[in-house]
Design a protein around this motif. Structure first.
Motif, PDB file in Angstrom:
ATOM      1  N   ARG A  54      -3.794   8.837   8.377  1.00  0.00           N
ATOM      2  CA  ARG A  54      -4.009   7.521   7.767  1.00  0.00           C
ATOM      3  C   ARG A  54      -5.399   7.469   7.167  1.00  0.00           C
ATOM      4  N   ALA A  55      -5.497   6.907   5.951  1.00  0.00           N
ATOM      5  CA  ALA A  55      -6.774   6.754   5.260  1.00  0.00           C
ATOM      6  C   ALA A  55      -6.924   5.321   4.779  1.00  0.00           C
ATOM      7  N   ASP A  56      -8.158   4.918   4.505  1.00  0.00           N
ATOM      8  CA  ASP A  56      -8.416   3.570   3.988  1.00  0.00           C
ATOM      9  C   ASP A  56      -7.579   3.306   2.741  1.00  0.00           C
ATOM     10  N   GLY A  57      -6.964   2.112   2.697  1.00  0.00           N
ATOM     11  CA  GLY A  57      -6.191   1.723   1.532  1.00  0.00           C
ATOM     12  C   GLY A  57      -4.790   2.273   1.498  1.00  0.00           C
ATOM     13  N   HIS A  58      -4.372   2.944   2.581  1.00  0.00           N
ATOM     14  CA  HIS A  58      -3.045   3.549   2.620  1.00  0.00           C
ATOM     15  C   HIS A  58      -2.390   3.281   3.965  1.00  0.00           C
ATOM     16  N   THR A  59      -1.071   3.355   3.972  1.00  0.00           N
ATOM     17  CA  THR A  59      -0.336   3.262   5.225  1.00  0.00           C
ATOM     18  C   THR A  59      -0.219   4.656   5.843  1.00  0.00           C
ATOM     19  N   PRO A  60       0.039   4.734   7.143  1.00  0.00           N
ATOM     20  CA  PRO A  60       0.156   6.054   7.784  1.00  0.00           C
ATOM     21  C   PRO A  60       1.296   6.884   7.172  1.00  0.00           C
ATOM     22  N   ARG A  61       1.124   8.201   7.172  1.00  0.00           N
ATOM     23  CA  ARG A  61       2.148   9.106   6.668  1.00  0.00           C
ATOM     24  C   ARG A  61       2.403  10.198   7.688  1.00  0.00           C
ATOM     25  N   ARG A  62       3.671  10.480   7.877  1.00  0.00           N
ATOM     26  CA  ARG A  62       4.089  11.486   8.863  1.00  0.00           C
ATOM     27  C   ARG A  62       4.435  12.798   8.157  1.00  0.00           C
ATOM     28  N   SER A  63       3.975  13.912   8.726  1.00  0.00           N
ATOM     29  CA  SER A  63       4.368  15.254   8.273  1.00  0.00           C
ATOM     30  C   SER A  63       5.101  15.926   9.413  1.00  0.00           C
ATOM     31  N   ILE A  64       6.266  16.510   9.115  1.00  0.00           N
ATOM     32  CA  ILE A  64       7.044  17.202  10.133  1.00  0.00           C
ATOM     33  C   ILE A  64       7.222  18.650   9.712  1.00  0.00           C
ATOM     34  N   GLN A  65       6.837  19.564  10.589  1.00  0.00           N
ATOM     35  CA  GLN A  65       6.966  20.995  10.327  1.00  0.00           C
ATOM     36  C   GLN A  65       7.583  21.685  11.544  1.00  0.00           C
ATOM     37  N   GLN A  66       8.074  22.894  11.320  1.00  0.00           N
ATOM     38  CA  GLN A  66       8.607  23.690  12.417  1.00  0.00           C
ATOM     39  C   GLN A  66       7.532  24.600  12.991  1.00  0.00           C
ATOM     40  N   MET A  67       7.606  24.811  14.284  1.00  0.00           N
ATOM     41  CA  MET A  67       6.785  25.817  14.932  1.00  0.00           C
ATOM     42  C   MET A  67       7.726  26.796  15.638  1.00  0.00           C
ATOM     43  N   PHE A  68       7.295  28.059  15.744  1.00  0.00           N
ATOM     44  CA  PHE A  68       8.133  29.097  16.330  1.00  0.00           C
ATOM     45  C   PHE A  68       7.616  29.456  17.717  1.00  0.00           C
ATOM     46  N   MET A  97       0.839  -1.199   0.000  1.00  0.00           N
ATOM     47  CA  MET A  97       0.000   0.000   0.000  1.00  0.00           C
ATOM     48  C   MET A  97       0.875   1.250   0.000  1.00  0.00           C
ATOM     49  N   SER A  98       0.374   2.303  -0.587  1.00  0.00           N
ATOM     50  CA  SER A  98       1.096   3.574  -0.623  1.00  0.00           C
ATOM     51  C   SER A  98       0.805   4.389   0.633  1.00  0.00           C
ATOM     52  N   ASP A  99       1.660   5.380   0.893  1.00  0.00           N
ATOM     53  CA  ASP A  99       1.443   6.265   2.031  1.00  0.00           C
ATOM     54  C   ASP A  99       0.189   7.105   1.827  1.00  0.00           C
ATOM     55  N   THR A 100      -0.479   7.427   2.915  1.00  0.00           N
ATOM     56  CA  THR A 100      -1.647   8.311   2.855  1.00  0.00           C
ATOM     57  C   THR A 100      -1.237   9.659   2.261  1.00  0.00           C
ATOM     58  N   PRO A 101      -1.894  10.088   1.183  1.00  0.00           N
ATOM     59  CA  PRO A 101      -1.477  11.335   0.523  1.00  0.00           C
ATOM     60  C   PRO A 101      -1.999  12.580   1.226  1.00  0.00           C
ATOM     61  N   MET A 102      -1.653  12.713   2.496  1.00  0.00           N
ATOM     62  CA  MET A 102      -2.034  13.895   3.263  1.00  0.00           C
ATOM     63  C   MET A 102      -0.802  14.472   3.939  1.00  0.00           C
ATOM     64  N   GLN A 103      -0.660  15.816   3.850  1.00  0.00           N
ATOM     65  CA  GLN A 103       0.499  16.469   4.424  1.00  0.00           C
ATOM     66  C   GLN A 103       0.137  17.818   5.032  1.00  0.00           C
ATOM     67  N   VAL A 104       0.886  18.190   6.068  1.00  0.00           N
ATOM     68  CA  VAL A 104       0.879  19.559   6.582  1.00  0.00           C
ATOM     69  C   VAL A 104       1.978  20.295   5.815  1.00  0.00           C
ATOM     70  N   LEU A 105       1.599  21.247   4.973  1.00  0.00           N
ATOM     71  CA  LEU A 105       2.536  21.861   4.039  1.00  0.00           C
ATOM     72  C   LEU A 105       3.203  23.120   4.576  1.00  0.00           C
ATOM     73  N   THR A 106       2.596  23.769   5.554  1.00  0.00           N
ATOM     74  CA  THR A 106       3.146  24.997   6.110  1.00  0.00           C
ATOM     75  C   THR A 106       3.182  24.874   7.636  1.00  0.00           C
ATOM     76  N   ARG A 107       3.918  25.793   8.262  1.00  0.00           N
ATOM     77  CA  ARG A 107       4.129  25.644   9.703  1.00  0.00           C
ATOM     78  C   ARG A 107       2.839  25.839  10.495  1.00  0.00           C
ATOM     79  N   PRO A 108       2.702  25.109  11.605  1.00  0.00           N
ATOM     80  CA  PRO A 108       1.532  25.270  12.476  1.00  0.00           C
ATOM     81  C   PRO A 108       1.463  26.681  13.039  1.00  0.00           C
ATOM     82  N   PHE A 109       0.264  27.099  13.448  1.00  0.00           N
ATOM     83  CA  PHE A 109       0.091  28.437  14.001  1.00  0.00           C
ATOM     84  C   PHE A 109      -0.670  28.380  15.312  1.00  0.00           C
ATOM     85  N   ALA A 110      -0.468  29.408  16.143  1.00  0.00           N
ATOM     86  CA  ALA A 110      -1.014  29.439  17.500  1.00  0.00           C
ATOM     87  C   ALA A 110      -2.379  30.113  17.523  1.00  0.00           C
ATOM     88  N   ILE A 111      -3.321  29.494  18.223  1.00  0.00           N
ATOM     89  CA  ILE A 111      -4.638  30.067  18.482  1.00  0.00           C
ATOM     90  C   ILE A 111      -4.796  30.246  19.987  1.00  0.00           C
TER      91      ILE A 111
END
Length: 498
Positions: free
Chosen positions: A105-119, A1-15
């Protein structure tokens, strides 16, 4: 199975959870113990994903303690960006860049990790000198001699009647300060390292201004002890005073804090306008005062003052007439550079366009769709905004709901520029009963939106610094320097429940 095609593309932000506002440029500051780690995670494939789970795996600082939570989505449309957030304790967070890991993780895919920086920054207040310091790994910014338009008699009143937002929660519109930068370490050459290698130094000044406002708001909402520095701090008043108002009839005890936070964030945005998006006084002062060969820059200072011909308001191209002087202190001598100019707010948007049902049967969901246009009529889309709506019940109770462009619920399509919010009246009714209120009648809806810093990791610092997030581009609240005007809080939509 392929990795789940989901990513965090930009840095997280504070609320900030009491007021629901995004922190300046999304930066986390440990002066506020409780913040939410927010991020947009995107479906990168050309097809919908089913049974998707998203969780925060870890944060690269043991001093940041998030509350475990897993998000579940039955389906995520192709290209959709989902807003997810986690409550976290930042009391013992260390200032600097920290890595955050998200897993999807989504059906039919393996889990995928996204790593981003936070300030993460660290703001403290010294009551003996009335100065604020904001510390990061690259150095420390000290703010002293703050000046501003203080809340006037009109704040907290409407047509002579008292609103629930007390005067001391009113916004302060900054009009000047002295900023001192102590680089760590001292540096050779013309330019020092930018904070986090990303924003201008002025962003730290905006953080200080909004922290000072939020501490007072949080203390009022939850009691003292919510921040790690004194609530005090005196601002030298410059005429005129600023006026505003909170929602009338608020019964839940929360909306006035959201409105006070929004007003303070809009007011603090005047710093960004006065100090320019293209390059702030520190960078420009450095460029104009190259030190001699072999000299090290030990410290820098900017003294700035500005005049606002009109009150600063979200999305408006208001101007600031600015005078500032930069000083560089080196191992061989001192250098100076002065500027007088007019700056214009670049975070501009057109009127909010809304769509709601005119009438809704009792206990059916309420919904609102909103579109936000840029200065040149282009729509904001998807993860370009952090937005929310306040639904006000007929007798005054308020409910905060996110506005998202993810193609789910009442949103017609992902990334189409239409943001949607909804309120489950069946669940809301329980709280209405608690306060002795009714569901039937005219509901009003107030809309707010902040832009998001979407700068991609790896962007050269002097380019990344020109992109600032967290500025309000739309707001139901307006600031004014004229206390003869009525309470300027305007609903953008109305729904009748029968």
């Amino acid at each position: 199975m392929s990795d789940t095609p989901m990513q965090v593309l930009t840095r997280p932000f504070a609320i900030e959870p009491v007021t629901n506002i995004m922190m300046p440029d999304g930066i986390f500051d440990n002066a506020l113990y409780h913040l939410r780690i927010a991020a947009h995670i995107s479906n990168m494939s050309g097809a919908a994903l089913t049974n998707v789970t998203v969780y925060l795996e870890s944060v690269g600082d043991p001093g940041i303690v998030p509350v475990a939570r897993t998000f579940f989505f039955a389906s995520i449309p192709a290209g959709a960006a989902m807003l997810v957030m986690w409550d976290a304790n930042f009391e013992h967070a260390a200032p600097g860049k920290r890595l955050v890991s998200f897993v999807a993780r989504a059906d039919g895919h393996t889990p995928r990790r996204s790593i981003q920086q936070m300030f993460v920054s660290q703001t403290r207040f010294d009551s003996t000198s009335n100065t604020y310091t904001c510390a990061i790994e690259e150095g420390t910014l000290t703010l002293s001699k703050p000046q501003g338009h203080l809340p006037g008699k009109g704040w907290g009143t409407s047509d002579g009647k008292q609103c629930r937002c007390p005067p001391w929660l009113g916004p302060v519109v900054p009009t000047g300060f002295t900023l001192a930068w102590a680089p760590n370490p001292a540096y050779a050459g013309t330019h020092g390292e930018l904070p986090f290698s990303d924003p201008w130094w002025k962003v730290l000044a905006i953080i200080v201004a909004i922290i000072a406002a939020l501490v007072a708001i949080i203390a009022a909402a939850q009691g003292a002890g919510q921040a790690s520095f004194s609530v005090g701090g005196e601002v030298e008043e410059t005429d005129p005073s600023v006026n505003c108002c909170s929602p009338e009839g608020a019964a839940s005890g929360a909306p006035e804090y959201t409105v006070a936070g929004v007003a303070s964030a809009i007011a603090s945005g005047a710093i960004a306008v006065a100090c320019s998006d293209a390059a702030d006084p520190f960078w420009r002062g450095q460029a104009a005062t190259p030190p001699a060969a072999g000299e090290l820059t030990l410290g820098e200072r900017v003294v700035a003052q500005w005049v606002l011909p009109e009150a600063p308001n979200a999305g408006r191209p208001y101007t600031a007439d600015v005078k500032w002087q930069y000083e560089r202190f080196t191992s061989g001598g001192n250098y100076q550079h002065a500027v007088s100019e007019t700056q214009v707010n670049l975070h501009v948007a057109g009127p909010v366009e809304t769509d709601t049902p005119a009438v809704v049967p009792a206990f059916e969901p309420l919904w609102l769709r909103a579109s936000f246009r840029r200065e040149h009529n282009e729509l904001f889309r998807g993860n370009e905004l952090y937005a929310f709506a306040l639904f006000q019940a007929p007798q005054g109770l308020y409910f905060v709901q996110p506005l998202v462009d993810d193609g789910l619920g009442f949103d017609p399509g992902a990334n189409d520029g239409v943001y949607a919010a909804s309120l489950n009246l069946k669940e809301a009714y329980r709280l209405l009963l608690k306060y002795g209120q009714q569901v039937h009648g005219a509901w009003r809806v107030f809309v707010f939106a902040q832009d998001v810093n979407l700068t991609k990791p790896g962007t050269p610092p002097e380019i990344a610094a020109q992109h600032i997030g967290g500025m309000f581009v739309a707001s139901a609240i307006e600031l004014t320097f004229d206390d003869s005007l009525p309470c300027p809080l305007k609903a953008q939509a109305s729904i009748t429940v029968v």
